[in-house]
Design a protein around this motif. Structure first.
Motif, PDB file in Angstrom:
ATOM      1  N   HIS A   1      31.331  -8.625   4.337  1.00 42.11           N
ATOM      2  CA  HIS A   1      31.439  -7.227   4.762  1.00 42.11           C
ATOM      3  C   HIS A   1      31.546  -6.293   3.557  1.00 42.11           C
ATOM      4  O   HIS A   1      30.935  -5.215   3.552  1.00 42.11           O
ATOM      5  CB  HIS A   1      32.656  -7.050   5.664  1.00 42.11           C
ATOM      6  CG  HIS A   1      32.697  -5.724   6.352  1.00 42.11           C
ATOM      7  ND1 HIS A   1      31.960  -5.446   7.474  1.00 42.11           N
ATOM      8  CD2 HIS A   1      33.373  -4.582   6.053  1.00 42.11           C
ATOM      9  CE1 HIS A   1      32.178  -4.201   7.847  1.00 42.11           C
ATOM     10  NE2 HIS A   1      33.036  -3.651   7.002  1.00 42.11           N
TER      11      HIS A   1
ATOM     12  N   TYR B   1      20.549  -2.702   2.018  1.00 36.54           N
ATOM     13  CA  TYR B   1      20.645  -4.108   2.416  1.00 36.54           C
ATOM     14  C   TYR B   1      19.423  -4.571   3.208  1.00 36.54           C
ATOM     15  O   TYR B   1      18.864  -5.644   2.938  1.00 36.54           O
ATOM     16  CB  TYR B   1      21.914  -4.363   3.236  1.00 36.54           C
ATOM     17  CG  TYR B   1      21.980  -5.793   3.714  1.00 36.54           C
ATOM     18  CD1 TYR B   1      22.383  -6.810   2.857  1.00 36.54           C
ATOM     19  CD2 TYR B   1      21.579  -6.138   5.006  1.00 36.54           C
ATOM     20  CE1 TYR B   1      22.407  -8.126   3.272  1.00 36.54           C
ATOM     21  CE2 TYR B   1      21.604  -7.454   5.430  1.00 36.54           C
ATOM     22  CZ  TYR B   1      22.013  -8.445   4.566  1.00 36.54           C
ATOM     23  OH  TYR B   1      22.017  -9.747   4.974  1.00 36.54           O
TER      24      TYR B   1
ATOM     25  N   SER C   1      24.865  -0.464   1.941  1.00 39.28           N
ATOM     26  CA  SER C   1      24.392  -0.257   3.313  1.00 39.28           C
ATOM     27  C   SER C   1      23.061   0.494   3.347  1.00 39.28           C
ATOM     28  O   SER C   1      22.298   0.378   4.308  1.00 39.28           O
ATOM     29  CB  SER C   1      25.447   0.513   4.117  1.00 39.28           C
ATOM     30  OG  SER C   1      25.719   1.766   3.517  1.00 39.28           O
ATOM     31  N   GLU C   2      22.766   1.252   2.290  1.00 38.47           N
ATOM     32  CA  GLU C   2      21.489   1.967   2.209  1.00 38.47           C
ATOM     33  C   GLU C   2      20.327   1.020   1.908  1.00 38.47           C
ATOM     34  O   GLU C   2      19.188   1.278   2.295  1.00 38.47           O
ATOM     35  CB  GLU C   2      21.559   3.036   1.111  1.00 38.47           C
ATOM     36  CG  GLU C   2      22.571   4.136   1.359  1.00 38.47           C
ATOM     37  CD  GLU C   2      22.067   5.161   2.354  1.00 38.47           C
ATOM     38  OE1 GLU C   2      20.855   5.150   2.644  1.00 38.47           O
ATOM     39  OE2 GLU C   2      22.881   5.959   2.845  1.00 38.47           O
TER      40      GLU C   2
ATOM     41  N   SER D   1      27.519  -9.677  13.682  1.00 41.51           N
ATOM     42  CA  SER D   1      27.980  -9.566  12.300  1.00 41.51           C
ATOM     43  C   SER D   1      28.953 -10.691  11.960  1.00 41.51           C
ATOM     44  O   SER D   1      29.820 -11.049  12.763  1.00 41.51           O
ATOM     45  CB  SER D   1      28.660  -8.210  12.094  1.00 41.51           C
ATOM     46  OG  SER D   1      29.405  -8.199  10.899  1.00 41.51           O
TER      47      SER D   1
ATOM     48  N   MET E   1      27.919  -6.098   2.140  1.00 35.99           N
ATOM     49  CA  MET E   1      26.873  -5.521   2.991  1.00 35.99           C
ATOM     50  C   MET E   1      27.162  -4.096   3.436  1.00 35.99           C
ATOM     51  O   MET E   1      26.253  -3.262   3.504  1.00 35.99           O
ATOM     52  CB  MET E   1      26.673  -6.393   4.239  1.00 35.99           C
ATOM     53  CG  MET E   1      26.021  -7.726   3.996  1.00 35.99           C
ATOM     54  SD  MET E   1      25.954  -8.712   5.523  1.00 35.99           S
ATOM     55  CE  MET E   1      25.138  -7.577   6.644  1.00 35.99           C
ATOM     56  N   GLU E   2      28.417  -3.813   3.760  1.00 38.73           N
ATOM     57  CA  GLU E   2      28.726  -2.582   4.478  1.00 38.73           C
ATOM     58  C   GLU E   2      29.358  -1.496   3.614  1.00 38.73           C
ATOM     59  O   GLU E   2      29.836  -0.498   4.154  1.00 38.73           O
ATOM     60  CB  GLU E   2      29.659  -2.894   5.655  1.00 38.73           C
ATOM     61  CG  GLU E   2      29.098  -3.900   6.643  1.00 38.73           C
ATOM     62  CD  GLU E   2      27.820  -3.415   7.311  1.00 38.73           C
ATOM     63  OE1 GLU E   2      27.631  -2.181   7.402  1.00 38.73           O
ATOM     64  OE2 GLU E   2      27.010  -4.261   7.738  1.00 38.73           O
TER      65      GLU E   2
END
Length: 556
Positions: free
Chosen positions: A315, A327, A324-325, A512, A318-319
């Motif tokens: 997390h 991945y 996050s833009e 997820s 990735m987040e």
């Protein structure tokens, strides 16, 4: 009189209203004077001149009446009432018992100032020590920025140790909860109070305590490490690990007989969480007889630290606000790069071998193995990618292989290679365009660079992308296993099983990894609660103990 001889003195003294009628023996020496009885019985009445008359103070008839009265009183007192008295006491219902148990537990803890001090200061203190010690940055004079999140190479250590601390604290805070109440439980056993109400009260209090401890740990630790935008997710995972460890602590607290045994056992519960978490030693680097390069071994599936660490690491990577833009684009590029650079090259080598030796009897075993590998891999590829076709799948057998099939294989791999090169270039162009958009002005460029410094971490990227692994692809049991970029690889396995650092897992469809792992931890916690409720471990230990007693009895 027909009672106790010593009490007879008190009896006769009381009847004549003697001044010290409640004393039957001398205060100084403790001697008893039996002559007092005769003196009392024969004592005479005084006349108006203070001289004794021949008449007794109490006549024999009166003494007899006194005797009869005392006897009747004694008989009445000795009569037994055979009817049971009415009972006004009622056992409270389970909900009221729960409130009573909670109140008793809370008041007990509030009265122990040492307990409160340790449990409320331990988590933030450990968070401060851990975060402060591993808040690394390059002290070289060329480093003008000082500490940056992107350059802290200890972030994976912080994540892992946070999970281990939560498990350790969860165990220690609950390890004595039931065993310290053992005398109270034994005393209250005849009341048949609700075992479930008692357990729920313990769990409720521990949940609240663990939530506070996890919150204080995350707030202080993440603030020092400058982990931004992840407070809630870190708290969810650490709290989940805390509660799971609470359940383990309650189970051993109920099952073992002494506190010493419990605290000796705690290291044996924590150390496997460290060794078998997949962080200190990768699962595929363990003894091959108990591990596999394609999956996490069974013992790894029951390690809470593995689920907690993996959830946070995935997390966090990735987040975060930066990754996050990109991945989704990075994932496609990674898949294309792996296919064209490793997968295709490996299989083309197998085809070249077949072209040379498919009809050579000395290489039958290698030919058969390579044909199985080619068939398995092409079959999987066709299931996921129907844009590039292959019509000779059924001919990948030793009895049917020929030059036509080999040429078809070569053509297929050339086409599939071009397909992935084209796909990689298209996505790479999109990524470059997005980066240009995010940096189209000097201010935006500055913000973009700062965004990456604040949210991205290079060391964590090395871990989840496995970029330090020299072996990028391995052949195992007729399949090719990807070892590079696990964070971009979706698992085909069912029901939460997947490789380490998988971005998502199957649980009623793809979900997820963060939420799947959280669900697994809570499911494990529920199983531990059921084990505690039915006292499974306690009964098992008692069975072994009884078995040992019987065995020793037979030997003697």
């Amino acid at each position: 009189y027909d009672g106790d001889p010593i009490d007879s003195i008190l009896y006769f003294k009381s009847k004549i209203q003697h001044a010290n009628y409640n004393e039957s023996e001398c205060r100084v020496c403790g001697n008893v004077n039996p002559e007092q009885i005769f003196n009392i019985v024969e004592s005479n009445i005084l006349d108006e001149y203070g001289k004794f008359t021949p008449n007794r103070k109490i006549s024999p008839r009166q003494w007899y009446n006194y005797y009869i009265e005392e006897r009747e009183k004694k008989e009445q007192a000795e009569q037994v009432n055979l009817e049971l008295p009415s009972i006004s006491f009622k056992i409270p219902n389970k909900l009221k018992q729960l409130f009573i148990f909670v109140k008793r537990d809370v008041l007990s803890k509030l009265s122990n100032s040492q307990y409160l001090t340790i449990n409320f200061l331990e988590a933030p203190l450990l968070a401060f020590i851990l975060a402060f010690i591993i808040k690394y940055y390059n002290v070289s004079e060329t480093n003008e920025l000082g500490y940056t999140f992107i350059g802290n190479s200890n972030l994976p250590v912080y994540i892992f140790m946070s999970v281990i601390i939560s498990i350790f604290m969860g165990l220690t805070v609950s390890a004595e909860e039931i065993i310290k109440d053992r005398k109270i439980l034994k005393r209250e056993a005849f009341l048949n109070l609700s075992w479930s109400s008692y357990l729920v009260s313990k769990v409720t209090v521990l949940l609240i305590l663990s939530a506070i401890q996890a919150l204080s740990f995350v707030v202080l630790g993440n603030t020092i490490m400058e982990i931004k935008g992840m407070y809630l997710h870190y708290w969810i995972i650490l709290f989940s690990c805390w509660v799971s460890a609470n359940m383990i602590g309650l189970v051993i607290s109920d099952s073992f007989k002494t506190v010493v045994t419990i605290y000796i056992l705690i290291p044996f519960l924590v150390i496997p969480q460290i060794i078998l978490s997949g962080v200190i030693v990768k699962y595929e680097k363990l003894n091959p007889s108990i591990s596999s390069p394609e999956r996490i071994p069974g013992y790894g599936e029951i390690i809470t630290a593995r689920w907690g660490y993996e959830a946070l690491a995935v997390h966090q990577f990735m987040e975060n606000a930066y990754m996050s833009e990109f991945y989704g684009l990075n994932k496609v590029m990674s898949q294309c790069e792996f296919k064209k650079n490793y997968w295709v090259k490996n299989l083309e080598n197998k085809v070249d071998f077949l072209a040379k030796y498919f009809d050579d009897p000395n290489h039958n075993e290698e030919v058969n193995n390579y044909l199985i590998l080619l068939k398995n891999e092409i079959e999987k590829e066709l299931a996921n990618n129907s844009r590039v076709s292959f019509d000779y799948l059924d001919d990948l057998h030793h009895d049917r292989i020929n030059y036509t099939v080999i040429e078809a294989l070569k053509t297929y791999f050339r086409n599939i290679n071009r397909y992935y090169i084209r796909g990689y270039n298209q996505v790479n162009d999109k990524r470059d365009k997005l980066i240009r958009e995010l940096q189209k002005t000097p201010e935006l460029k500055k913000d973009f660079i700062q965004l990456k410094r604040d949210y991205h971490n290079e060391k964590l990227s090395e871990f989840v992308e496995n970029t330090n692994e020299t072996v990028r692809i391995i052949e195992y049991q007729g399949e090719l296993i990807q070892k590079i970029d696990p964070i971009y690889l979706d698992s085909e396995k069912k029901l939460v099983k997947a490789h380490f650092y998988a971005p998502r897992k199957r649980l009623f469809g793809y979900k997820s990894t963060f939420w799947v792992n959280t669900a697994v931890i809570w499911f494990t916690t529920l199983l531990l609660y059921l084990l505690l409720y039915f006292r499974g471990l306690r009964k098992l230990l008692e069975w072994f103990e009884n078995l040992g007693i019987k065995y020793r009895g037979k030997n003697h």
